[in-house]
Design an enzyme around this catalytic site. Sequence first.
Site: not given
Length: 291
Positions: A52, A57, A82, A115
Amino acid sequence: MQSKEFKNQPVITMNNGIDIPALGFGVWQMENLQECEDAVVKAIHTGYRMIDTASIYMNETAVGTAIKNSGVDREDLFITSKLWVQDHGYDKAKSAFQRTLDRLQLDYLDMYLLHWPFGDFLGAWKALEELYHEGKIKSIGVCNFTVEKLEELKANSTVIPVVNQIELHPLFQQNELQVYNRENKIVTQPWSPLGNGNADLLNNSDLKTIADNYGKTVAQVILRWHLQEGFCVIPKSVTPSRIEENFNVFDFELSEEEMNVVRSLNTDKRLFFDPKDPAWEEKMLNSKADI
């Protein structure tokens, strides 16, 4: 749509008939790309099959490299990413999805999530629905959606999310949202299932007693609780021994009494961001993330 087979580990069948591993590996806060890549390779070699990540990120490239270097067939993996709030809206979502695919070096995603429920998430969801019907995304879902936002999405869409990824751990159990998800056949997927290493939680004496009974750690007991509650859980770590420890939770089972001990720890207080907080929403919508 045919579901993948994940050997020797439990799966959850989502509302579109596709199976998702009940235990996966998260890479939130892994900013060192080499460290992230090494952790994902270690996780896959340990036995994790769900990875994931997310565009925000900033480590999708490292995850993609790890997938290629893992020696495990991509078809045997379940990869999630996401869509960030800056890319909400129909056209922007389409472009952002392609950038994610390019960074991951993949030609499809197993699951793609919104998200946060901010901005033009309905326009973004329409784009995800189209990509889902085209087969470029096998399953679509959401993160951090409240009951109210899920109701708004449901009233304006044709595809129900398969997953709602939310803050959930023994200290903050979101029971009302759990029930809503279950009633609407949406899988609850806790992020930060160990409370981000909360010291009070991991040093809880009652949990230590349970852990000692099984020769396990408190973290393993908490992960086992998540699994037995029917959640799809994604712990994260860059430490090889912890990566293995978090996966080693399939050889014991908590009693109902022990499950209730964990349930009793609920404080109904978040440790992280509140999707109902207008200040947080404004901060996210005004962020300058270049992804």
